[in-house]
Scaffold this motif. Structure first.
Motif, PDB file in Angstrom:
ATOM      1  N   GLU A  50       0.757  -1.043  -0.378  1.00  0.00           N
ATOM      2  CA  GLU A  50       0.010  -0.097   0.073  1.00  0.00           C
ATOM      3  C   GLU A  50       0.685   1.550   0.059  1.00  0.00           C
ATOM      4  O   GLU A  50       2.025   1.570   0.637  1.00  0.00           O
TER       5      GLU A  50
ATOM      6  N   CYS B  18      -7.104  -9.098  -2.276  1.00  0.00           N
ATOM      7  CA  CYS B  18      -6.406  -6.941  -2.122  1.00  0.00           C
ATOM      8  C   CYS B  18      -6.988  -7.303  -0.905  1.00  0.00           C
ATOM      9  O   CYS B  18      -7.997  -6.848  -0.090  1.00  0.00           O
ATOM     10  N   ARG B  19      -6.273  -6.030  -0.036  1.00  0.00           N
ATOM     11  CA  ARG B  19      -6.174  -5.652   1.202  1.00  0.00           C
ATOM     12  C   ARG B  19      -6.635  -6.930   2.064  1.00  0.00           C
ATOM     13  O   ARG B  19      -7.441  -6.570   3.172  1.00  0.00           O
TER      14      ARG B  19
ATOM     15  N   GLY C 109     -14.153  -4.216  -7.908  1.00  0.00           N
ATOM     16  CA  GLY C 109     -14.540  -3.665  -7.443  1.00  0.00           C
ATOM     17  C   GLY C 109     -14.446  -1.657  -7.182  1.00  0.00           C
ATOM     18  O   GLY C 109     -12.900  -1.177  -7.999  1.00  0.00           O
ATOM     19  N   ILE C 110     -14.813  -1.071  -6.759  1.00  0.00           N
ATOM     20  CA  ILE C 110     -14.693   0.421  -7.177  1.00  0.00           C
ATOM     21  C   ILE C 110     -12.933   0.941  -6.032  1.00  0.00           C
ATOM     22  O   ILE C 110     -12.386   2.265  -6.117  1.00  0.00           O
ATOM     23  N   ASP C 111     -12.993  -0.118  -5.497  1.00  0.00           N
ATOM     24  CA  ASP C 111     -11.625  -0.086  -4.614  1.00  0.00           C
ATOM     25  C   ASP C 111     -10.436   0.207  -5.931  1.00  0.00           C
ATOM     26  O   ASP C 111      -9.279   1.075  -5.266  1.00  0.00           O
ATOM     27  N   ARG C 112     -10.444  -0.610  -7.536  1.00  0.00           N
ATOM     28  CA  ARG C 112      -9.237  -0.619  -7.577  1.00  0.00           C
ATOM     29  C   ARG C 112     -10.086   0.078  -9.615  1.00  0.00           C
ATOM     30  O   ARG C 112     -10.692  -0.772  -9.710  1.00  0.00           O
TER      31      ARG C 112
ATOM     32  N   SER D  50     -19.352   5.955  -5.673  1.00  0.00           N
ATOM     33  CA  SER D  50     -18.268   5.948  -4.401  1.00  0.00           C
ATOM     34  C   SER D  50     -19.078   6.937  -3.330  1.00  0.00           C
ATOM     35  O   SER D  50     -18.680   6.598  -2.376  1.00  0.00           O
TER      36      SER D  50
ATOM     37  N   GLY E 229     -12.517   7.071  -5.633  1.00  0.00           N
ATOM     38  CA  GLY E 229     -12.574   6.749  -4.974  1.00  0.00           C
ATOM     39  C   GLY E 229     -11.767   5.318  -5.250  1.00  0.00           C
ATOM     40  O   GLY E 229     -11.723   5.371  -3.496  1.00  0.00           O
ATOM     41  N   SER E 230     -11.212   5.060  -6.073  1.00  0.00           N
ATOM     42  CA  SER E 230     -10.296   3.674  -5.647  1.00  0.00           C
ATOM     43  C   SER E 230      -8.790   4.671  -5.064  1.00  0.00           C
ATOM     44  O   SER E 230      -7.882   5.081  -5.341  1.00  0.00           O
ATOM     45  N   ARG E 231      -8.772   3.101  -3.953  1.00  0.00           N
ATOM     46  CA  ARG E 231      -7.461   3.692  -3.228  1.00  0.00           C
ATOM     47  C   ARG E 231      -6.336   3.066  -3.707  1.00  0.00           C
ATOM     48  O   ARG E 231      -4.881   3.013  -4.246  1.00  0.00           O
TER      49      ARG E 231
ATOM     50  N   LYS F 208      -2.775   6.972  -1.973  1.00  0.00           N
ATOM     51  CA  LYS F 208      -3.258   6.121  -3.249  1.00  0.00           C
ATOM     52  C   LYS F 208      -1.734   5.107  -3.577  1.00  0.00           C
ATOM     53  O   LYS F 208      -0.928   5.095  -3.471  1.00  0.00           O
TER      54      LYS F 208
END
Length: 283
Positions: free
Chosen positions: A41, A75-76, A84-87, A113, A163-165, A199
């Motif tokens: 991360e 992922c995490r 997923g919106i995290d990616r 998001s 909102g993607s990390r 990010k």
């Protein structure tokens, strides 16, 4: 490894995105074979390799768009079972909806998001993201009214708006002229360095200079099928500038090592092909 085992140590080398013994085939042809990769991360990881090495496929697997033939993706600490919106993915071809203006393109991402926001608030937030990528006041324009570099800025803004990390970037600057390419490299580095929470970027490229300049670490893929052949840590402090970085003797030595890895892989593949052909002729 089970998801529980992966999640037991959520910091350091185990955090972020992990691919463990991942293989992928397309129409019976092996594209990726036994990939083991951990992206920490907050890291800017460059994924470098020639055409056919499976760089884009690896990115699609990490995004959950494709499923592996074998192995596990996390992922995490959680198994990746789909998108997923995290990616958020950023492509070379921008992938903007041409019938929508820039704000409308971003609002689509913001709806996912920030579903509780009022429509007016979503539009204001979209304008803020456009400002982040240097496009203040252009929200009413349509993609066809923009240059390639400006469209790619919108594509980056859309990934941020979602909102993607994790930003999964597939040769995002490959189609741009050198000046716009340099500007967007600096823009991306600035956004990445200033983001909170941090990010994580997987940056796919086939350009050695770009891979080393952008990355904290460069993972090199060989082809036929794609597999990890080397890893290079880029131990240069940030901020970096092209003028100093690309002329540094240490950088030149590092670039030479990367070239050697790639050349050795080509030689091995040619030797293997010769052996196969030779056996075939003797039968």
């Amino acid at each position: 490894m089970a998801a529980e085992a992966y999640a037991e140590n959520p910091s350091g080398e185990r955090a972020g995105i992990g691919l463990e013994s991942v293989s992928f085939a397309y129409n019976g042809t092996m594209v990726l074979e036994d990939i083991n990769l951990t992206v920490r991360e907050g890291e800017m990881l460059s994924l470098l390799g020639p055409s056919g090495s499976g760089k884009t496929t690896l990115l699609r697997l990490a995004a959950g768009v494709e499923k592996p033939l074998a192995g596990h993706i996390f992922c995490r600490g959680k198994p990746v079972s789909g998108p997923g919106i995290d990616r958020g993915m950023v492509f070379q071809d921008y992938s903007l909806f041409p019938w929508m203006n820039l704000v409308e393109n971003l609002v689509l991402a913001i709806e996912k998001s920030h579903p509780s926001l009022h429509r007016r608030e979503r539009r204001l937030l979209a304008e803020q993201y456009l400002t982040t990528v240097g496009l203040t006041g252009l929200g009413g324009r349509y993609p066809f009214e923009l240059s390639g570099g400006m469209q790619q800025r919108v594509a980056i803004a859309r990934a941020l708006a979602a909102g993607s990390r994790f930003l999964l970037m597939d040769e995002p600057f490959g189609a741009l002229d050198p000046i716009n390419r340099s500007r967007l490299q600096e823009l991306l580095i600035g956004i990445w360095a200033g983001s909170s929470p941090a990010k994580t970027v997987i940056f796919v490229t086939h350009d050695i200079d770009e891979a080393l300049y952008m990355g904290d670490r460069v993972v090199i893929l060989g082809s036929s099928p794609g597999r990890t052949i080397a890893e290079v840590r880029v131990d240069f402090p940030r901020p970096r500038t092209p003028q100093t970085f690309l002329k540094d003797r240490g950088y030149q030595a590092m670039r030479g090592r990367v070239l050697e890895y790639l050349r050795d892989d080509v030689v091995r593949r040619l030797e293997t092909a010769d052996m196969v052909n030779g056996q075939g002729e003797g039968i």
